[in-house]
Structure formats: C-alpha cells, structure tokens
Design a protein around this motif. Structure first.
Motif, short mmCIF file in Angstrom:
data_model
loop_
_atom_site.label_atom_id
_atom_site.label_comp_id
_atom_site.label_asym_id
_atom_site.label_seq_id
_atom_site.Cartn_x
_atom_site.Cartn_y
_atom_site.Cartn_z
N UNK A 354 -3.45 -17.63 5.18
CA UNK A 354 -3.79 -16.90 3.96
C UNK A 354 -3.03 -15.58 3.88
N UNK A 355 -2.82 -14.94 5.03
CA UNK A 355 -2.09 -13.67 5.03
C UNK A 355 -0.64 -13.87 4.62
N UNK A 356 -0.06 -14.99 5.00
CA UNK A 356 1.32 -15.27 4.60
C UNK A 356 1.41 -15.52 3.10
N UNK A 357 0.41 -16.22 2.56
CA UNK A 357 0.38 -16.41 1.11
C UNK A 357 0.23 -15.07 0.40
N UNK A 358 -0.64 -14.21 0.92
CA UNK A 358 -0.82 -12.89 0.34
C UNK A 358 0.45 -12.07 0.45
N UNK A 359 1.16 -12.21 1.56
CA UNK A 359 2.44 -11.51 1.73
C UNK A 359 3.42 -11.90 0.63
N UNK A 360 3.57 -13.20 0.40
CA UNK A 360 4.51 -13.66 -0.60
C UNK A 360 4.08 -13.24 -2.01
N UNK A 361 2.79 -13.35 -2.29
CA UNK A 361 2.30 -12.97 -3.62
C UNK A 361 2.49 -11.48 -3.85
N UNK A 362 2.10 -10.66 -2.90
CA UNK A 362 2.15 -9.21 -3.10
C UNK A 362 3.57 -8.67 -3.11
N UNK A 363 4.42 -9.20 -2.25
CA UNK A 363 5.82 -8.75 -2.27
C UNK A 363 6.48 -9.20 -3.57
N UNK A 364 6.24 -10.45 -3.98
CA UNK A 364 6.81 -10.93 -5.23
C UNK A 364 6.33 -10.09 -6.41
N UNK A 365 5.04 -9.76 -6.42
CA UNK A 365 4.48 -8.96 -7.51
C UNK A 365 5.05 -7.54 -7.49
N UNK A 366 5.13 -6.94 -6.30
CA UNK A 366 5.66 -5.58 -6.20
C UNK A 366 7.09 -5.49 -6.73
N UNK A 367 7.92 -6.41 -6.28
CA UNK A 367 9.31 -6.42 -6.74
C UNK A 367 9.38 -6.73 -8.23
N UNK A 368 8.62 -7.72 -8.66
CA UNK A 368 8.67 -8.13 -10.06
C UNK A 368 8.18 -7.06 -11.02
N UNK A 369 7.05 -6.43 -10.70
CA UNK A 369 6.49 -5.46 -11.64
C UNK A 369 7.35 -4.20 -11.71
N UNK A 370 7.91 -3.78 -10.57
CA UNK A 370 8.79 -2.60 -10.61
C UNK A 370 10.08 -2.93 -11.34
N UNK A 371 10.71 -4.06 -11.00
CA UNK A 371 12.00 -4.41 -11.61
C UNK A 371 11.85 -4.64 -13.11
N UNK A 372 10.80 -5.36 -13.52
CA UNK A 372 10.61 -5.60 -14.95
C UNK A 372 10.31 -4.31 -15.70
N UNK A 373 9.52 -3.42 -15.05
CA UNK A 373 9.24 -2.13 -15.68
C UNK A 373 10.47 -1.28 -15.83
N UNK A 374 11.30 -1.24 -14.77
CA UNK A 374 12.53 -0.44 -14.81
C UNK A 374 13.51 -0.98 -15.85
N UNK A 375 13.69 -2.29 -15.88
CA UNK A 375 14.60 -2.89 -16.87
C UNK A 375 14.06 -2.75 -18.29
N UNK A 376 12.74 -2.77 -18.43
CA UNK A 376 12.14 -2.64 -19.75
C UNK A 376 12.46 -1.30 -20.38
N UNK A 377 12.55 -0.24 -19.57
CA UNK A 377 12.90 1.07 -20.10
C UNK A 377 14.33 1.11 -20.63
N UNK A 378 15.15 0.18 -20.18
CA UNK A 378 16.57 0.21 -20.52
C UNK A 378 16.96 -0.81 -21.59
N UNK A 379 16.35 -1.99 -21.56
CA UNK A 379 16.75 -3.03 -22.51
C UNK A 379 15.59 -3.55 -23.36
N UNK A 380 14.40 -3.03 -23.13
CA UNK A 380 13.25 -3.45 -23.93
C UNK A 380 12.29 -4.34 -23.17
#
Length: 412
Positions: A354-380
């Motif tokens: 379960x911890x490995x699943x949480x690792x993948x979910x949380x890392x994926x979410x962290x990268x995704x939410x920051x990257x999408x937020x940063x790109x959203x400021x630039x291209x919408x």
C-alpha cells in the motif's frame, strides 16, 4: 451484527462489520474538517498570490514527502500496532492544524507558513496512510473488500461535499481561522474510532528480524513480480499525474476562469463529491451484473474524455454538471484499481505494498499539480489540463494493449 437488506446490496456489505462502521464514521468527520481546510487554504493562496503555480505548488507540498517517507511508512505499518501508530499520527495532524488556526487568529498566517505546515502535514499523512489502509483491509473479509474500499471512497467524497459547504460559510462570516480550528477538533473523531478497533493478532515474523530496508525491498519485489499489482500501480500513477490535479486546481478554475468566488469553488468540489456518492451506491450492482474488472476497465477508458469535457466547459453550470460525472467515474477508477492490488497482496505485506501505491499516487499528483499549475499561468488553464487528460487516455489505451492475459485470468 448484520442487516439483511444491506447484505443484499453488494456496495454496502462492509457495513455488516461494526468495527468498520466505527472507522468509517471517524474518517468521515476527519475528512469533513480536512476538506474545509483544503478549500480555505486554496482560496487563501489563490487570493493572496493570484497565481495557479502557487496554488498547485502548495497543494503539491502535502504529497511530495511520499517520495522519501512512503516506503518507510509501509514498513512501520507492518511492524507495529496499527491502531497506536494511526493515533499518534492523528495527534500530530491535530497539532499542525492548531498551528494554522493560531496563526490565522493572530493575523500572522502567510503563504509561506501554509507551505511549511502543508509539507509537515504531508509527512505525517504519508507515514500514517499505509497503516490506515492495512487497518481497513483487516476489518472485513476478502469478499467484502471492494465494498469497504468503495464505502471509504464514498465517505471521503461525502466529506468533499460537506467540507467545502461549511468552509464557504465560515469564510464568509468567520474567516479562515475558524475553518482551521474546526479541522483541529475533527481529528478527535479518528482517535475515538480507532479506540473501538480490536487489537490484531501479532504477525509471525522471522526469528532473526530483517531491517527496515529489507522489508521495503520485499514489498517492492511483491508489487513488481505480480502482474495485476504492477499494472494497477502504473495506472494509478498515470491517474495521479494527468487527472487528479483537477482537485487542487478547482479554486483556480472558479476564481480565474469563471471570475467567481469561494462559493463557486465550493459548489464544484461538492458536485464531485455527489457524483462519487452516486457511483458508490451503484458500482456494486454494476460489478455483479457485468463483472468488476470490466466496469473498472470501461471507467478507465472514459476517464480522459470526461475530464477533457470538464476543463472545456463554457460556463460554470456546465462545469458543475460535468464535475458530477467526473466525480462518479473517478471513484470507480480509484477504488477499482486500489482493490485490484490489495486483494492480490498477502496480509503481512499489505502495509508495504500500500505504501508503494501511495508513493506512486502522491509523487504523480505532486508533479502533475505543480506542472499543470505552472504551465497554466503561461498558456492557460484549459489548454494544459485538457491536454493532460487526453494524454491519460492515450496512456491507458497503450497500457491496455500491453496488459498480460494473466491479469484478466486472475481477475475473473
């Protein structure tokens, strides 16, 4: 002990078990407080900074510690009394929420303070998550596991409905400080619920105990070697990376795209929760009729298109409608994939896997939410998030084509 009517409804069979009901109720109260805080802090950061990158970045900090601490949390969950471990973590989270409340009441709450406390809260959440998941799986027999996972997702989404409603009212009349204060109190429900759970029989461990690192490696080998677990975890990572950022970016969508306020953000979050609640009530019946794996696979394939429609909604009412559908599909996918790896995992390894699943979910979410937020400021916002959802569809089609036949055989 059991209710015949509930027992006949596959989605609700886990409610036959009193200890599960106690934990379910405690988690519900805590999640209401957590979602009050999520909305209040999201609105606070968005209003103070005016940037989606900051909103996404602060949200990512809650999940970033998973990169380091999630495997450790899984190893600890399989070594110690999970009830005590969860209780200690709940106390720590209550103290962090109290710090936010104190800063808000005294007028010293800043974006940087929110970021630091979000990071610390993420550390505690990552450590306690595997123990909590393993505790839940031990409260019901295997045949009721999917029901338990669906109901836990349902209470999470019920908290998603109630929390933002309460938060919006408090933000209008009392301010962010009272939101933080009530969230502090909500952790008491977790302590009460865990106290109602009976102690588990001790796990038989080797005469010569292995180190934590050896325990972590053993869990990783199990996850990598079993095709069903491996494919479920890859899918969960893609879901977190491409789709899940919609959760943190709701305030940005409501405030910046539609020019509305906290009440609109609250309405969108609540619509997601209502969609998830509906799905939790019918997914069991659908699974009985068409097969759980078939239902989950179909939901995975429609997840991307539904998310695209949400981000491209021309008006707020349309966005609320598509968010309802998105919440329903998201619950089916998340609970289905989670059940898929958990039912294939031996009891003594559940914390680590379960911890490995949480690792993948949380890392994926962290990268995704920051990257999408940063790109959203630039291209919408719309272009970035809709494109991400389309990439998820492509990834899932490719993964489905490569899935070993043994996974389908084991699922029947």
């Amino acid at each position: 002990m059991s209710t015949p009517h509930l027992a006949s409804l596959s989605s609700f069979r886990a409610l036959r078990h009193r200890q599960f009901v106690a934990v379910w109720l405690g988690a519900l109260v805590s999640n209401v407080g957590t979602w009050m805080e999520v909305l209040a802090l999201g609105v606070f950061v968005t209003e103070v900074t005016g940037r989606a990158e900051w909103t996404g970045g602060v949200a990512a900090l809650t999940y970033l510690p998973s990169l380091v601490l999630s495997p450790l949390g899984g190893a600890l969950a399989d070594r110690f009394d999970r009830r005590v471990f969860i209780s200690l973590c709940a106390v720590a989270q209550a103290l962090l929420a109290a710090c936010l409340a104190g800063l808000a009441f005294t007028g010293h709450l800043t974006v940087h303070a929110v970021a630091v406390i979000s990071l610390l809260n993420g550390c505690v959440h990552v450590l306690s998550g595997p123990a909590y998941t393993a505790l839940i799986t031990g409260l019901v027999p295997k045949e009721d596991l999917h029901s338990a996972m669906t109901l836990m997702s349902a209470q999470f989404n019920l908290g998603r409905i109630l929390g933002p409603v309460f938060a919006a009212a408090l933000l209008a009349f009392g301010g962010v400080a009272w939101v933080m204060f009530l969230n502090t109190l909500s952790f008491m429900a977790v302590l009460l619920a865990v106290s109602r759970v009976h102690a588990e029989p001790p796990v038989v461990r080797p005469i010569e105990p292995k180190g934590l690192w050896a325990d972590i490696v053993e869990g990783a080998r199990m996850a990598r070697g079993e095709p069903g677990i491996r494919m479920a975890m890859v899918s969960l990572f893609a879901l977190a990376l491409f789709i899940s950022p919609f959760i943190a970016l709701v305030p940005v969508f409501a405030l910046q795209v539609f020019g509305s306020d906290a009440s609109a953000a609250s309405a969108l979050i609540s619509m997601q929760g209502m969609g998830a609640l509906l799905a939790s009530g019918v997914v069991g019946a659908l699974a009985v009729r068409w097969g759980r794996e078939r239902v989950v696979d179909l939901a995975v394939l429609v997840m991307g298109p539904v998310t695209v429609f949400y981000w491209l909604s021309p008006t707020l009412p349309v966005a609320m409608g598509t968010m309802f559908v998105l919440g329903a599909v998201y619950l089916v996918v998340m609970t289905g994939l989670s059940t898929r790896y958990q039912e294939r995992t031996p009891r003594e390894l559940q914390g680590r896997v379960s911890s490995l699943a949480m690792l993948l979910i949380n890392v994926g979410y962290s990268v995704g939410v920051w990257a999408q937020g940063a790109l959203a400021d630039r291209v919408g916002v719309r272009a970035v998030t809709a494109s991400s959802a389309a990439l998820f569809l492509v990834a899932m089609v490719g993964l489905r084509l490569q899935r070993p036949r043994t996974v389908d055989v084991a699922s029947t």
